[in-house]
Design a protein around this motif. Structure first.
Motif, PDB file in Angstrom:
ATOM      1  N   VAL A  47       4.048  -8.464  46.955  1.00 59.97           N
ATOM      2  CA  VAL A  47       4.994  -7.901  45.979  1.00 59.97           C
ATOM      3  C   VAL A  47       4.244  -6.960  45.036  1.00 59.97           C
ATOM      4  O   VAL A  47       4.686  -5.828  44.780  1.00 59.97           O
ATOM      5  N   ALA A 105       2.254 -13.994  49.088  1.00 61.00           N
ATOM      6  CA  ALA A 105       3.537 -13.315  48.867  1.00 61.00           C
ATOM      7  C   ALA A 105       3.493 -12.531  47.560  1.00 61.00           C
ATOM      8  O   ALA A 105       3.947 -11.383  47.491  1.00 61.00           O
ATOM      9  N   LYS A 126       7.972 -16.635  56.222  1.00 57.39           N
ATOM     10  CA  LYS A 126       8.800 -16.899  55.048  1.00 57.39           C
ATOM     11  C   LYS A 126       8.654 -15.777  54.012  1.00 57.39           C
ATOM     12  O   LYS A 126       9.629 -15.377  53.378  1.00 57.39           O
ATOM     13  N   ARG A 127       7.424 -15.292  53.885  1.00 52.17           N
ATOM     14  CA  ARG A 127       7.190 -14.191  52.952  1.00 52.17           C
ATOM     15  C   ARG A 127       7.993 -12.949  53.350  1.00 52.17           C
ATOM     16  O   ARG A 127       8.664 -12.325  52.515  1.00 52.17           O
ATOM     17  N   MET A 132      16.115 -16.833  42.702  1.00 55.83           N
ATOM     18  CA  MET A 132      16.332 -17.180  44.113  1.00 55.83           C
ATOM     19  C   MET A 132      15.270 -16.591  45.038  1.00 55.83           C
ATOM     20  O   MET A 132      15.175 -16.983  46.196  1.00 55.83           O
ATOM     21  N   LEU A 133      14.483 -15.619  44.545  1.00 52.89           N
ATOM     22  CA  LEU A 133      13.507 -14.962  45.425  1.00 52.89           C
ATOM     23  C   LEU A 133      12.207 -15.763  45.509  1.00 52.89           C
ATOM     24  O   LEU A 133      11.681 -16.209  44.495  1.00 52.89           O
ATOM     25  N   TYR A 134      11.694 -15.905  46.722  1.00 51.09           N
ATOM     26  CA  TYR A 134      10.445 -16.645  46.951  1.00 51.09           C
ATOM     27  C   TYR A 134      10.484 -17.998  46.238  1.00 51.09           C
ATOM     28  O   TYR A 134       9.569 -18.333  45.484  1.00 51.09           O
ATOM     29  N   PRO A 135      11.522 -18.795  46.458  1.00 55.67           N
ATOM     30  CA  PRO A 135      11.674 -20.025  45.670  1.00 55.67           C
ATOM     31  C   PRO A 135      10.591 -21.057  46.003  1.00 55.67           C
ATOM     32  O   PRO A 135      10.090 -21.104  47.133  1.00 55.67           O
ATOM     33  N   LEU A 154      15.262 -10.647  51.802  1.00 55.55           N
ATOM     34  CA  LEU A 154      16.265 -11.153  50.860  1.00 55.55           C
ATOM     35  C   LEU A 154      16.267 -10.283  49.599  1.00 55.55           C
ATOM     36  O   LEU A 154      17.328  -9.936  49.069  1.00 55.55           O
ATOM     37  N   ALA A 155      15.067  -9.923  49.137  1.00 60.50           N
ATOM     38  CA  ALA A 155      14.977  -9.056  47.951  1.00 60.50           C
ATOM     39  C   ALA A 155      15.695  -7.731  48.218  1.00 60.50           C
ATOM     40  O   ALA A 155      16.430  -7.226  47.366  1.00 60.50           O
ATOM     41  N   PHE A 183      19.027 -16.500  54.383  1.00 62.14           N
ATOM     42  CA  PHE A 183      17.651 -16.101  54.102  1.00 62.14           C
ATOM     43  C   PHE A 183      16.729 -17.250  53.703  1.00 62.14           C
ATOM     44  O   PHE A 183      15.516 -17.131  53.798  1.00 62.14           O
ATOM     45  N   THR A 184      17.287 -18.337  53.217  1.00 63.22           N
ATOM     46  CA  THR A 184      16.408 -19.372  52.669  1.00 63.22           C
ATOM     47  C   THR A 184      16.532 -20.712  53.399  1.00 63.22           C
ATOM     48  O   THR A 184      15.546 -21.259  53.894  1.00 63.22           O
ATOM     49  N   GLU A 242      15.346 -11.051  40.009  1.00 64.98           N
ATOM     50  CA  GLU A 242      15.780 -12.320  40.602  1.00 64.98           C
ATOM     51  C   GLU A 242      14.599 -13.211  41.003  1.00 64.98           C
ATOM     52  O   GLU A 242      14.771 -14.217  41.667  1.00 64.98           O
ATOM     53  N   GLU A 252      22.830 -15.248  50.776  1.00 59.13           N
ATOM     54  CA  GLU A 252      21.474 -15.367  50.239  1.00 59.13           C
ATOM     55  C   GLU A 252      20.875 -16.740  50.552  1.00 59.13           C
ATOM     56  O   GLU A 252      19.723 -16.839  50.953  1.00 59.13           O
ATOM     57  N   GLN A 271      11.700 -13.432  52.775  1.00 68.49           N
ATOM     58  CA  GLN A 271      12.042 -13.312  51.360  1.00 68.49           C
ATOM     59  C   GLN A 271      12.003 -11.859  50.890  1.00 68.49           C
ATOM     60  O   GLN A 271      12.788 -11.460  50.030  1.00 68.49           O
ATOM     61  N   SER A 272      11.107 -11.065  51.463  1.00 71.55           N
ATOM     62  CA  SER A 272      11.112  -9.632  51.095  1.00 71.55           C
ATOM     63  C   SER A 272      12.397  -8.972  51.588  1.00 71.55           C
ATOM     64  O   SER A 272      12.908  -8.039  50.949  1.00 71.55           O
ATOM     65  N   LEU A 293      10.684 -23.283  49.045  1.00 69.43           N
ATOM     66  CA  LEU A 293      10.269 -22.731  50.334  1.00 69.43           C
ATOM     67  C   LEU A 293       8.745 -22.644  50.448  1.00 69.43           C
ATOM     68  O   LEU A 293       8.209 -22.553  51.549  1.00 69.43           O
ATOM     69  N   PHE A 294       8.061 -22.664  49.335  1.00 70.89           N
ATOM     70  CA  PHE A 294       6.606 -22.495  49.352  1.00 70.89           C
ATOM     71  C   PHE A 294       5.916 -23.744  48.778  1.00 70.89           C
ATOM     72  O   PHE A 294       5.641 -24.676  49.518  1.00 70.89           O
ATOM     73  N   GLU A 325      15.955  -3.701  41.330  1.00 72.55           N
ATOM     74  CA  GLU A 325      15.099  -4.890  41.255  1.00 72.55           C
ATOM     75  C   GLU A 325      15.040  -5.522  39.877  1.00 72.55           C
ATOM     76  O   GLU A 325      14.983  -6.730  39.724  1.00 72.55           O
TER      77      GLU A 325
END
Lengths: 422, 422
Positions: free
Chosen positions: B344, B340, A217-218, B323-326, A224-225, A187-188, B157, A183, A221-222, B329-330, B232
């Protein structure tokens, strides 16, 4: 005399202690004979997480693999739970059922010692080394594609009873720290300046541009989800050319300690990335027959996807015994489910291409690069090839749904292979 | 004197035995007083799976809910594990953390007796009854939307630490039989002549046409795959207007025994279906102010989605600690993650509409119809309204991605409400 047993505390093996400590394991005596003096032990582990020994006697041979309580790559500063051997054991037994003969047979498992004694594949060598030295493997793509399809299909609720599958999801959900490595590192970390990252210095401008791409990046991350939450099937979880051992005509899959439930497109996507990295790195390894060998690698990529889809369709029509897309709802009503199968395959395809692109990025930008590029000593040559690899990854992540066939994928690789990015 | 404890074998309560059997539970004595002679017990369960008692004394009141080892709807021929009380308990504690005050407070839990003693909501009544009798509830849509958003976000997450979330997935993966009810009754049975199905006879031609639609079945099965595998967030799992209790101004959520990890769009989709069924069934219940009341129901649907999206965006910007879309990273790179978040939300929206359409179908075609339609005695009237409901469901499943906003959704409902299908 130390006897290995579930009651003993964990203790790492060494070549000297191994025969004595394993002398009483019946499965080993059967393979190697009772006379431990004749057991020849050679440590061969070049992995980052484990001790690996080949043990040979005049009678036979085995592999002894023991998990280490930390990541070797970064010293003992990164502790890692020993229970991953437990998951490797469970993954190997399921792989053996779902694709018989594709993985090493297990002779013995000791949970406390985080130790598996298993089949030694010889004269097989790690596929990545073959790809770097320019050797071909007959039937490689077909083996890989068929293996991935069998694992994907037979580990899912297309095939399994839901109660069995859910119990298995619960079992593998205990494997937290190992997926966490993927993860983060996959992914990050590649997409920002994470502490453990490194890349070939000449790539700086390419990397800066990549990390400025917010859409990229978006999408990553999708994915990664999906990787973290979409428990479609049991994954190998780390299927790359270092997890395959081959002779000139035969291949086997090893090392499923990153096993988890995840999306059906993950394993084949990661593996494809490693073939494509072999492809893009070739100009750093040879001049003779460069085009011929690169063409062969792309044929492996194509064969792999073609075999995956063919086998998946075959299993769809012959082994669809789970609750998903049941025959009661389609064939029993006189309705074809072929279209449904193609939709499922279509989703696996785009997922796979995106996972592929992400793996291509992380192997150049994060921790744990691979030898395909890393062994090219001239960094300006390496960077030029890595830049193509990064561009291919970007294209796959952003435009996965614009590629329809394995031929399209190979065509894109050929096109980018001719570009001068740096 | 029988003392209830974890050592006693399971035994169903009855109004007579309840005071004696629970007399020694400290939490109850606190609420009701020590004098069990003053405990007034009333059985109120109208559900299919459980015994439910209101216990009142001059000092206070509680609900005692005990799982039954079978589905009452079909007699004791369909056994159902008692452990669902365990999952209801765990779901309630998580819901209370994630949306404080939205669910009954737990006073006592006995795993062996499959029994939860909890807050009695009074003068609240089951929302479905209010919708049938034409009563409005202030702030209903906003409460529901905000609740669903908090549950979706804070159980994922996006918010939780991965290790905690994975441990929770493992815990809830043990709840096999309950999700299996949904998997069968909701996603599969409506679309073929399953043994326990029933529908209003006049619907025959509509049902035949629906079951001949292979594309529909394919899409529904893809949603089943998501429901079964896409872990999810923690779902309520059975969020309909019978799982909400309301006064004129206040609403609460009950009965999460179908809790499981699943897709973020599931709960809000199922709930929306129940609002839309209330909408389409209204002409069977009243002539006076029909349009006004139907308009109010559609405003609840709109408010619910608007509140969901608003609360989700708020949590995205203030509580994105998973950890998602942290943020590393943004935001930490000077990059907005708003886009993003909208992607979602877009996926949640289309998933929700499809789950909504499926729920609208199963409540007319499978087992376990709901009172909105079932209480309309004239079957020709009922069938005419159910036909619109089925058409709306079909449209949502096939064309979810063609609707952009809650207003579009309400507009489609209004349009179909004017059609004469039968």
């Amino acid at each position: 005399m130390t006897q290995l047993g579930t009651q003993s505390a964990y203790l790492a093996l060494c070549p000297q202690s191994l025969p004595t400590r394993l002398a009483h394991v019946v499965a080993l005596i059967k393979k190697l004979g009772e006379d431990v003096q004749q057991w020849h032990v050679k440590e061969v582990g070049d992995g980052n997480l484990n001790l690996v020994f080949i043990v040979q006697s005049p009678k036979g041979s085995v592999i002894v693999k023991q998990a280490l309580p930390y990541v070797r790559l970064v010293g003992d500063s990164w502790p890692l739970p020993l229970y991953r051997a437990f998951y490797e054991y469970h993954a190997l037994t399921r792989q053996a059922q779902r694709d018989p003969g594709s993985v090493p047979e297990i002779y013995y498992f000791d949970e406390t010692q985080a130790l598996i004694v298993m089949e030694f594949f010889t004269p097989h060598v790690i596929l990545r080394n073959k790809l770097i030295t320019g050797e071909t493997v007959e039937g490689l793509g077909e083996f890989c594609g068929k293996h991935c399809a069998r694992m994907a299909f037979r580990g899912s609720e297309l095939s399994m009873q839901s109660s069995d599958k859910k119990a298995d999801v619960a079992l593998f959900a205990g494997n937290v720290e190992i997926p966490a490595i993927t993860e983060g590192l996959v992914f990050t970390d590649p997409y920002f300046e994470a502490a453990m990252n490194s890349h070939t210095p000449e790539l700086d401008p390419v990397v800066a541009q990549l990390r400025a791409n917010v859409d990229l990046k978006r999408i990553v991350q999708s994915m990664l989800a999906k990787f973290a939450s979409n428990t479609e099937t049991m994954l190998h979880g780390d299927l790359h050319s270092g997890s395959i051992m081959s002779t000139e005509t035969e291949s086997r899959v090893i090392d499923p300690e990153f096993a988890q439930y995840g999306p059906m497109g993950f394993d084949i996507g990661m593996l494809t990335a490693n073939f494509l990295m072999a492809f893009f790195s070739q100009p750093g390894h040879r001049k003779d027959d460069l085009v011929g060998y690169q063409t062969w690698i792309l044929s492996v990529v194509k064969d792999c996807f073609v075999a995956f889809q063919k086998e998946f369709r075959h299993l769809w029509s012959t082994e669809r015994t789970g609750m998903l897309y049941p025959k009661t709802l389609f064939e029993d009503q006189g309705h074809s489910s072929e279209n449904a199968c193609e939709f499922v395959l279509g989703n696996i395809w785009t997922d796979a291409l995106r996972f592929c692109g992400i793996e291509m990025h992380r192997r150049c930008l994060s921790l744990a690069h691979n030898a395909d590029f890393e062994s090219i000593e001239d960094t300006s040559v390496r960077a030029r090839l890595e830049a193509r690899n990064i561009e291919m990854g970007l294209s796959l992540i952003l435009n996965a749904d614009m590629l329809s066939t394995p031929q399209d994928l190979a065509g894109l690789a050929r096109k980018i292979n001719e570009k001068d990015i740096l």
